[in-house]
Design a protein around this motif. Sequence first.
Motif, short mmCIF file in Angstrom:
data_model
loop_
_atom_site.label_atom_id
_atom_site.label_comp_id
_atom_site.label_asym_id
_atom_site.label_seq_id
_atom_site.Cartn_x
_atom_site.Cartn_y
_atom_site.Cartn_z
N ALA A 195 5.21 0.98 -3.52
CA ALA A 195 4.59 -0.26 -3.98
C ALA A 195 3.61 0.00 -5.11
O ALA A 195 3.46 -0.82 -6.03
N GLN A 196 2.96 1.16 -5.08
CA GLN A 196 2.03 1.51 -6.15
C GLN A 196 2.78 1.90 -7.43
O GLN A 196 2.36 1.56 -8.53
N GLN A 197 3.91 2.60 -7.26
CA GLN A 197 4.70 3.00 -8.43
C GLN A 197 5.44 1.81 -9.04
O GLN A 197 5.67 1.76 -10.25
N ARG A 198 5.89 0.87 -8.20
CA ARG A 198 6.59 -0.36 -8.57
C ARG A 198 8.04 -0.13 -8.99
O ARG A 198 8.89 -0.97 -8.77
N GLY A 251 0.78 -1.22 0.00
CA GLY A 251 0.00 0.00 0.00
C GLY A 251 0.81 1.28 0.00
O GLY A 251 0.25 2.37 -0.12
N SER A 252 2.15 1.17 0.11
CA SER A 252 2.99 2.37 0.10
C SER A 252 3.01 2.98 -1.29
O SER A 252 2.67 2.34 -2.29
N GLU A 253 3.44 4.24 -1.36
CA GLU A 253 3.54 4.91 -2.66
C GLU A 253 4.52 4.18 -3.57
O GLU A 253 4.29 4.04 -4.77
#
Length: 258
Positions: free
Chosen positions: A222-225, A218-220
């Motif tokens: 992790a979202q950006q990858r 859920g971290s930024e």
Amino acid sequence: MPVGSRNETVAGSMPKLVAYTIDGHAIDIRPAPLERDWMDATDQRFAYRCLPLNIANAHGWELLCPSGFSARWDGLNHKETVRVKADLGTHAPAASHFGHGILTFHVPCLFRTDPGFDLFVTGPINRPKDAIAPLSGVIETDWSPYTFTMNWRFTRSNTKIRFERGEPYCHVFPVERGALERITPEVMPLSKAPALEREFKLWSEGRSTFNADLQQPGSEAAQQRWQKTYFRGVNPSGEEARADHRSRLRLKDFDEKD
């Protein structure tokens, strides 16, 4: 540009790369594509996040096999120890010519570059092939009336290798003659370039933080990858690095002329 021309390129004209096919022969050549099967197979196609890899993949033109064949080397040095077997009803585009485990493709054309440009000839870029590896060469194609061969060397004996019809066997791109010799290489501490050092430290610190945050669902991060600053052509500070930054190459097809 006529064969044998030694005239300077006209100012403002577009550089040319001409493939003069030898009578009775044909050549199948295309801009090298970005895609690779092994990159497609990586998890979430993550290999395509590496921009330097993408640019190298498409950095030139590929010559394609007109027919499929298999070959095997028995480990000895004379010509007869490389055996080539063409597919049924076809003629193999490669043969044993030099011995020493070398497989030779005869390129059916003469390439011509503008004055002062050579042709870098190598194997298909970032296309590893088991048991055999391509050899590279640089040719003065602004004057040479001689054909060249594309050679591969077996890296393991008693192993069958195969080239399929339409598979790339050669990759070419022009390079300016003497450009490397005009470069003055130097080594110095990074601290001697404070602006570059500042950007590097911003990147290094940000990279460590980003990698740690990747582990947090859920971290930024992790979202950006993945971090995209190099892909976008910006420095870690957010400043645009170069106006001519490339994220993709779009090479022209060879036009067929009579």
